[in-house]
Each structure stands twice: as C-alpha cells, then as structure tokens.
Design a protein around this motif. Structure first.
Motif, PDB file in Angstrom:
ATOM      1  N   SER A  66      16.689  28.593   5.159  1.00 44.76           N
ATOM      2  CA  SER A  66      15.619  29.482   5.592  1.00 44.76           C
ATOM      3  C   SER A  66      14.373  29.224   4.753  1.00 44.76           C
ATOM      4  O   SER A  66      14.259  29.729   3.624  1.00 44.76           O
ATOM      5  N   PRO A  67      13.423  28.434   5.259  1.00 42.59           N
ATOM      6  CA  PRO A  67      12.206  28.206   4.474  1.00 42.59           C
ATOM      7  C   PRO A  67      11.434  29.490   4.210  1.00 42.59           C
ATOM      8  O   PRO A  67      10.833  29.647   3.142  1.00 42.59           O
ATOM      9  N   GLU A  68      11.462  30.435   5.164  1.00 45.71           N
ATOM     10  CA  GLU A  68      10.735  31.689   4.953  1.00 45.71           C
ATOM     11  C   GLU A  68      11.292  32.457   3.744  1.00 45.71           C
ATOM     12  O   GLU A  68      10.528  33.032   2.957  1.00 45.71           O
ATOM     13  N   MET A  69      12.616  32.463   3.607  1.00 50.14           N
ATOM     14  CA  MET A  69      13.219  33.168   2.482  1.00 50.14           C
ATOM     15  C   MET A  69      12.856  32.496   1.163  1.00 50.14           C
ATOM     16  O   MET A  69      12.490  33.150   0.176  1.00 50.14           O
ATOM     17  N   PHE A  70      12.910  31.157   1.154  1.00 52.09           N
ATOM     18  CA  PHE A  70      12.560  30.435  -0.067  1.00 52.09           C
ATOM     19  C   PHE A  70      11.089  30.647  -0.421  1.00 52.09           C
ATOM     20  O   PHE A  70      10.742  30.888  -1.583  1.00 52.09           O
ATOM     21  N   LEU A  71      10.217  30.584   0.578  1.00 54.61           N
ATOM     22  CA  LEU A  71       8.783  30.722   0.307  1.00 54.61           C
ATOM     23  C   LEU A  71       8.408  32.128  -0.120  1.00 54.61           C
ATOM     24  O   LEU A  71       7.458  32.312  -0.891  1.00 54.61           O
ATOM     25  N   ALA A  72       9.145  33.130   0.354  1.00 52.81           N
ATOM     26  CA  ALA A  72       8.888  34.492  -0.115  1.00 52.81           C
ATOM     27  C   ALA A  72       9.162  34.599  -1.609  1.00 52.81           C
ATOM     28  O   ALA A  72       8.402  35.233  -2.353  1.00 52.81           O
ATOM     29  N   ALA A  73      10.251  33.970  -2.059  1.00 56.28           N
ATOM     30  CA  ALA A  73      10.546  33.952  -3.499  1.00 56.28           C
ATOM     31  C   ALA A  73       9.486  33.157  -4.248  1.00 56.28           C
ATOM     32  O   ALA A  73       9.027  33.558  -5.326  1.00 56.28           O
ATOM     33  N   ALA A  74       9.071  32.022  -3.674  1.00 54.09           N
ATOM     34  CA  ALA A  74       8.031  31.210  -4.315  1.00 54.09           C
ATOM     35  C   ALA A  74       6.713  31.971  -4.410  1.00 54.09           C
ATOM     36  O   ALA A  74       5.954  31.802  -5.363  1.00 54.09           O
ATOM     37  N   GLY A  75       6.445  32.812  -3.422  1.00 55.64           N
ATOM     38  CA  GLY A  75       5.223  33.594  -3.439  1.00 55.64           C
ATOM     39  C   GLY A  75       5.130  34.530  -4.622  1.00 55.64           C
ATOM     40  O   GLY A  75       4.037  34.825  -5.115  1.00 55.64           O
ATOM     41  N   GLU A  76       6.281  35.020  -5.090  1.00 53.40           N
ATOM     42  CA  GLU A  76       6.293  35.904  -6.254  1.00 53.40           C
ATOM     43  C   GLU A  76       6.070  35.144  -7.555  1.00 53.40           C
ATOM     44  O   GLU A  76       5.715  35.728  -8.570  1.00 53.40           O
ATOM     45  N   ARG A  77       6.277  33.832  -7.525  1.00 53.02           N
ATOM     46  CA  ARG A  77       6.123  33.002  -8.723  1.00 53.02           C
ATOM     47  C   ARG A  77       4.734  32.372  -8.826  1.00 53.02           C
ATOM     48  O   ARG A  77       4.401  31.781  -9.855  1.00 53.02           O
ATOM     49  N   THR A  78       3.949  32.437  -7.750  1.00 47.47           N
ATOM     50  CA  THR A  78       2.709  31.682  -7.678  1.00 47.47           C
ATOM     51  C   THR A  78       1.530  32.599  -7.368  1.00 47.47           C
ATOM     52  O   THR A  78       1.709  33.757  -6.995  1.00 47.47           O
ATOM     53  N   LYS A  79       0.312  32.047  -7.493  1.00 47.98           N
ATOM     54  CA  LYS A  79      -0.891  32.846  -7.320  1.00 47.98           C
ATOM     55  C   LYS A  79      -1.798  32.352  -6.203  1.00 47.98           C
ATOM     56  O   LYS A  79      -2.392  33.163  -5.500  1.00 47.98           O
ATOM     57  N   ARG A  80      -1.943  31.034  -6.052  1.00 49.47           N
ATOM     58  CA  ARG A  80      -2.987  30.535  -5.163  1.00 49.47           C
ATOM     59  C   ARG A  80      -2.502  29.497  -4.166  1.00 49.47           C
ATOM     60  O   ARG A  80      -3.117  29.315  -3.130  1.00 49.47           O
ATOM     61  N   ILE A  81      -1.420  28.787  -4.457  1.00 46.38           N
ATOM     62  CA  ILE A  81      -0.994  27.675  -3.615  1.00 46.38           C
ATOM     63  C   ILE A  81      -0.587  28.172  -2.230  1.00 46.38           C
ATOM     64  O   ILE A  81       0.039  29.229  -2.099  1.00 46.38           O
ATOM     65  N   LYS A  82      -0.973  27.438  -1.178  1.00 44.39           N
ATOM     66  CA  LYS A  82      -0.558  27.770   0.181  1.00 44.39           C
ATOM     67  C   LYS A  82       0.907  27.380   0.368  1.00 44.39           C
ATOM     68  O   LYS A  82       1.365  26.366  -0.163  1.00 44.39           O
TER      69      LYS A  82
END
Length: 413
Positions: A57-73
């Motif tokens: 699930s890329p959406e699940m992984f990216l949601a977690a990544a979103g909490e670790r990052t600030k600006r990257i798309k």
C-alpha cells in the motif's frame, strides 16, 4: 533552462533475507534523508508478489513518510488501478493529501507484475483499459462531481467525495514503460508522465518516440502535455571515484540482476552476469546507458545527454536500490544532492563568476592593501616592527593584507 527537479523511486527492490520490519524502517529513514537534502519528490510502488517488492500500500507508506518529512512531495509510484474500486482509490488519495499537508502526487499504472494480476484473477488484456476508465472516474470525483457509473468491474451509485483534495489540483501522473499506453493516457487527459526504463536510442523505448505518443494523443483529445510534468527514471551509485563506486555497487548490482530480473521475473532477453565487473560494465559503460556508477561528473554527463536526446524533461528520478550497503547508499544520494543537483541547475554559476571576477580584477583591490600599509606606517612601533616581520602562521589569511614580506624588504633596502 528551467531547473530540473530531482527525486527517488522506491519500488522497493530489496533482496530477500532482511527482516521486513527493519526494511520498512530503513525506507522511511531514506525518505527523511531525501527531505533533509532538498530532493523534490519521493515515489513508492504497489506490489503483492515476487518477494523483492514489499510495499503493498503506497498510500499507507507515504502517510508514515509524511510524518517524518516537511517539504518533499510524496507520489504513489504507482497505484495499480485495475486492482481497486476507483472510489476507494479516490478516498485514500484525498486522505493522503490532507495528512501530508497537500504534498500528495497521484501516480497510477495498470499493474506491473503479471503475478499480481493472476493473484487477483484479472486478465492482463483488460488492465490498461481499466486504468483509463478509472482515471476518468477519479478526476470527476476530485472535481466534486456526484458519479453514477456501472462497469464490468465496478459499480458506483450517486458517489461523491465527502472531502476534496487539499490541493486545488492534485497532480495526476501515469507510468510509462514499453507500450504507448501510458504516454497516450497522459496526452488524453493532459497529465504528467513518469517514464520507467525509456533510455534506448531507437524504437518503442526511445524518449523522443515516447513523447510523440503523448503529443499525438493530446492533439486528438484537445488537451496539452508539458515537458515540465515529464519525469524520467535513471539509476546510479555515486562515490568519490569510479573505482570506489564499482567496488561498492558491483556485487549488489550483480545479485539484483541475476536473482531478481533473471531468476525471479525471468525477463526476456536477459542473461545472468558472471562477475561484478561485468555487471558494472554492461550496466553503466555501454552506449546509451541509463545508469551511472562512478563520480558526480559521470551522472552530470548522463543527465545532460538525456536532456539533449529527449528535448527536455521536468524531473530526474533516481531508482532506489540496494546495490551498495546502507551506509554507502546514503552517501551516494548525499553526493548527488551536494554536487550533481547544483551543477545541473546552475546553483554554482554565480559563485564561479564571483571568483573569476576577483581573480581577473586584482588591481582594483590593491588599494585596500595600500590602506593597510598606510596605517602601519602611521604607527611608529608598527613601522619599526615591519622589517622584522617573518612569514606568518595564520589560521586564516587576512583578506586585504598587503605583502608584508615584500614591504619589509623595501624598508631594509
């Protein structure tokens, strides 16, 4: 020239043998590193088989990544649309966009692994048409429409999103590999493209040919496509020297090729490498190579060649892999950010011009040294000490200092 964006594409491709939990954590650390280094985009895919590709699930992984990052798309690279009800995909992407503060990119594809489609009972002949159908439905939902639709693979009754994307217009991107379908979809809908493996010099995979498919489809549909929204995938491992890069990446590249591409996927036309050196030579040192295993200068040269051959793209996306160990892999991405990105985008041009100006106009600045000497000679003790002055041991040279030894010699004379 417009500045290129840079990003990473994590399929992922991880050799079997490491704890999956630690792989996921290391991948999240990687996204955080990219964000810290100023990369523009991060992409991860959806796979359900093969052993090497573990993100379902890329959406699940990216949601977690979103909490670790600030600006990257954060881009789904890709959601395999024939595997999902289009309404559910739209809902998940909207939620991802809000959870990441408007940083989501919706990347879609028909599904890359035949084993995934087999698992889900999907006829491969239907996958590309289903992707097309789903994109049209999801665009309507994102625009706030209430949709009723019946297909041979989904039904929607008065369907509308409760929440629209946070971005006024979430970017849509389609993956393109060998067939023209991805580029044709991009042209039909006037959306972005990410080209995976399109660096051959002729034939279906040639970049100019690929772009022609998109332009032809756009003309037919009455839309437009922009090269600024065209992303092209390259692979690299960068080190201080070619020898070091070869030493760090060779064995892992050979394992990836032999065990995954040849042994697992059994890709047509591929044969196993017999040594790490052969793996490097046939990957990075052949005509039209889409891989750099060497120095930052090697990657700069490949990117410039790509821009010339293609007519221009908007982003270079690096394929994330485990050819080298984690430490050397992190350093490779660090070196690309430090040396390749600024070289390509002209961030160093002003610095070089400034240095050149100072070098070539030394006489203009000699008056500053004369001012220093004037003050020395005004002070009786300083003037008396000047003939005794020896070469100094300074932590940093004085910017406007005159040649004290030369002036001391004059006084002695």
């Amino acid at each position: 020239m417009a500045r290129l964006k840079f990003g990473a594409f994590l399929a992922p491709h991880h050799p079997i043998g490491e704890h999956p939990m630690l792989q996921f954590r290391r991948d999240l650390d990687f996204v955080q590193q990219l964000d810290d280094l100023g990369y523009d985009e991060f992409w991860c895919g959806e796979h359900h088989s093969s052993g090497w590709e573990t993100i379902a699930s890329p959406e699940m992984f990216l949601a977690a990544a979103g909490e670790r990052t600030k600006r990257i798309k954060l881009g789904t690279g890709v959601v395999s649309l024939p595997y999902h009800h289009p309404f559910n995909v739209a809902q998940r992407m909207v939620q991802l966009d809000h959870m990441t503060g408007g940083r989501a990119i919706f990347g879609s594809g028909p599904g890359a692994l035949a084993s995934d489609a087999h698992t889900l009972g999907i006829d491969p002949m239907t996958q590309r048409d289903r992707q097309d159908e789903a994109i049209g439905i999801i665009r309507r939902l994102f625009n706030g429409e209430r949709v009723t639709a019946k297909s041979d693979w989904f039904v929607m009754n008065d369907a509308a999103l409760q929440i629209l994307p946070m971005q006024e217009e979430m970017p849509f991107v389609v993956a393109s590999q060998i067939s023209p379908s991805g580029m044709t979809l991009a042209g039909k809908y006037g959306i972005g493209i990410i080209s995976l493996g399109s660096m051959s010099t002729q034939g279906l995979m040639a970049l100019p040919t690929q772009w022609g498919f998109a332009e032809d489809a756009a003309k037919k549909a009455g839309t437009t496509v922009s090269r600024a929204n065209w992303r092209v995938l390259l692979t690299w491992h960068i080190a201080e020297t070619r020898e070091q890069a070869r030493r760090e990446a060779g064995a892992g590249l050979m394992r990836w090729h032999n065990e995954y591409n040849v042994g697992t996927l059994q890709r047509p036309g591929l044969t196993a490498f017999s040594s790490p050196d052969e793996a490097v030579d046939k990957t990075a040192f052949v005509d039209g190579a889409a891989s750099a295993i060497g120095t930052p200068d090697d990657l700069v040269r490949i990117i410039k060649n790509l821009m010339e051959a293609s007519g221009g793209v908007g982003a270079i996306i690096g394929f994330a892999h485990d050819w080298a160990n984690p430490e050397n892999t992190r350093r490779s991405w660090d070196m690309v950010a430090r040396y390749v990105v600024p070289e390509i985008n002209g961030y160093l041009d002003g610095l070089r011009k400034s240095q050149k100006f100072v070098i070539e106009n030394r006489a203009v600045f000699e008056r500053a040294g004369q001012a220093v000497m004037a003050k020395i000679m005004e002070n009786e003790k300083a003037a008396a000490a000047l003939p005794l002055t020896a070469p100094g041991r300074l932590a940093i040279p004085a910017v406007n200092a005159p040649d004290l030894q030369k002036e001391a010699a004059k006084l002695k004379a």
